[in-house]
Scaffold this motif. Structure first.
Motif, PDB file in Angstrom:
ATOM      1  N   VAL A  84       0.882  -1.210  -0.059  1.00 63.19           N
ATOM      2  CA  VAL A  84       0.033   0.062   0.080  1.00 63.19           C
ATOM      3  C   VAL A  84       0.880   1.113  -0.038  1.00 63.19           C
ATOM      4  N   GLY A  85       0.708   1.833  -0.980  1.00 62.81           N
ATOM      5  CA  GLY A  85       1.446   3.313  -1.315  1.00 62.81           C
ATOM      6  C   GLY A  85       0.896   4.772  -1.025  1.00 62.81           C
ATOM      7  N   GLU A  86       1.573   5.754  -1.052  1.00 63.55           N
ATOM      8  CA  GLU A  86       1.172   6.886  -0.869  1.00 63.55           C
ATOM      9  C   GLU A  86      -0.026   7.360  -1.640  1.00 63.55           C
ATOM     10  N   ASP A  87      -0.010   6.872  -2.882  1.00 61.94           N
ATOM     11  CA  ASP A  87      -1.291   7.082  -4.039  1.00 61.94           C
ATOM     12  C   ASP A  87      -2.686   6.701  -3.248  1.00 61.94           C
ATOM     13  N   TYR A  88      -2.757   5.370  -2.662  1.00 61.42           N
ATOM     14  CA  TYR A  88      -3.799   5.163  -2.168  1.00 61.42           C
ATOM     15  C   TYR A  88      -4.144   5.588  -0.757  1.00 61.42           C
ATOM     16  N   ALA A  89      -2.980   6.040  -0.218  1.00 64.58           N
ATOM     17  CA  ALA A  89      -3.243   6.815   1.127  1.00 64.58           C
ATOM     18  C   ALA A  89      -3.911   8.169   0.916  1.00 64.58           C
ATOM     19  N   ARG A  90      -3.452   8.573  -0.109  1.00 66.24           N
ATOM     20  CA  ARG A  90      -4.016  10.134  -0.620  1.00 66.24           C
ATOM     21  C   ARG A  90      -5.670   9.976  -0.829  1.00 66.24           C
ATOM     22  N   ARG A  91      -5.699   9.083  -1.793  1.00 67.57           N
ATOM     23  CA  ARG A  91      -7.230   8.573  -1.800  1.00 67.57           C
ATOM     24  C   ARG A  91      -8.068   8.277  -0.780  1.00 67.57           C
ATOM     25  N   ALA A  92      -7.538   7.542   0.144  1.00 67.55           N
ATOM     26  CA  ALA A  92      -8.352   7.125   1.337  1.00 67.55           C
ATOM     27  C   ALA A  92      -8.067   8.181   2.568  1.00 67.55           C
ATOM     28  N   GLY A  93      -7.251   9.081   2.490  1.00 67.38           N
ATOM     29  CA  GLY A  93      -7.084  10.244   3.665  1.00 67.38           C
ATOM     30  C   GLY A  93      -6.598   9.703   4.695  1.00 67.38           C
ATOM     31  N   PHE A  94      -5.607   8.679   4.693  1.00 68.68           N
ATOM     32  CA  PHE A  94      -4.793   8.316   5.841  1.00 68.68           C
ATOM     33  C   PHE A  94      -3.268   8.567   5.917  1.00 68.68           C
ATOM     34  N   ARG A  95      -2.894   8.325   7.038  1.00 68.34           N
ATOM     35  CA  ARG A  95      -1.105   8.643   7.057  1.00 68.34           C
ATOM     36  C   ARG A  95      -0.972   7.244   7.373  1.00 68.34           C
ATOM     37  N   ILE A  96       0.371   7.073   6.620  1.00 60.65           N
ATOM     38  CA  ILE A  96       1.024   5.689   6.766  1.00 60.65           C
ATOM     39  C   ILE A  96       1.967   5.984   7.974  1.00 60.65           C
TER      40      ILE A  96
END
Length: 246
Positions: A84-96
């Motif tokens: 799971v990368g930063e692209d999906y993190a941005r779409r989902a609004g979460f911080r890894i």
């Protein structure tokens, strides 16, 4: 004030009811939380943020709605969704967050992780983990066509299931030991990070354990999986409860 912790949802098209349970959880309880932490294995498999998935899209939209409502959402990668990368993190609004991470939870330093780093008796898995977390390996893997990534993931999944099946048919006690956390590593982790509370998933053995580490009384909270029902840890300034969702 309630902070929510979940892990090991293993969302997959073969179990749509669990995806619906999670979406309902996000629409309801998560909207009222102070924060939501997802400690890995949100998905059964993840082979890149570019993978088409209606379920992943729906989950991203629901998580984004929670974040947009003012509830911070944090994610730690698991052994199934470490790509799971930063692209999906941005779409989902979460911080890894890195694994492990220490957070301030109502004035108490608490160590969070997926939990697989504690399973040091499973030497073969730890070797596989080290290989697949290497940035060079990940870049090379993600550069492959989608079909090749799907084939690799299926092969790795089949090999893992076959290995676990063989272990179960052999010495059951050994299987339970190898697939659970190593007690010495748990103690060493408490000492290394200087905390007295740890929260993780991965082992699918939900429980709250009392641990002695370096002369200190410590607590290890293990989250449950979502294969048949939800599992959530609710933490308030007054304490915590580890519950199942119907």
């Amino acid at each position: 004030m309630t902070t929510l912790f979940i892990s090991d949802l293993h969302l997959d098209p073969s179990r749509p009811a669990i995806t619906e349970l999670f979406l309902a959880f996000l629409r309801d309880e998560a909207m009222q939380a102070e924060a939501l932490y997802i400690l890995g294995d949100l998905f059964e498999a993840w082979i890149g943020d570019d993978t088409p998935s209606a379920a992943a899209d729906a989950v991203a939209d629901a998580l984004k709605a929670v974040a947009s409502a003012g509830v911070p959402v944090y994610f730690i990668r698991g052994n199934r969704d470490f790509l799971v990368g930063e692209d999906y993190a941005r779409r989902a609004g979460f911080r890894i967050l890195p694994d492990p991470s220490v957070i301030d939870l109502y004035g108490r330093p608490v160590l969070l992780g997926h939990g697989d780093l504690l399973c040091t008796d499973d030497v073969a898995y730890q070797q596989f983990r080290a290989q697949t977390r290497d940035p060079v390996f990940q870049a090379q893997f993600l550069a492959q066509p989608l079909a090749a990534r799907i084939a690799f993931a299926q092969k790795a999944r089949d090999a893992s299931q076959a290995r676990q099946s063989d272990m179960k048919q052999g010495d059951r006690a050994t299987f339970e030991t190898v697939t659970d956390v190593a007690p010495d590593e748990v103690v060493a982790t408490f000492v290394r990070h200087g905390v007295d509370t740890m929260i993780h998933g991965h082992t699918h053995r939900p429980a709250i354990h009392a641990v002695q580490a370096d002369g200190r009384a410590c607590t290890r909270i293990v989250l449950g999986d979502w294969y048949e029902q939800g599992s959530v840890l609710r933490v308030t300034p007054q304490g915590w409860t580890l519950d199942s969702l119907a």
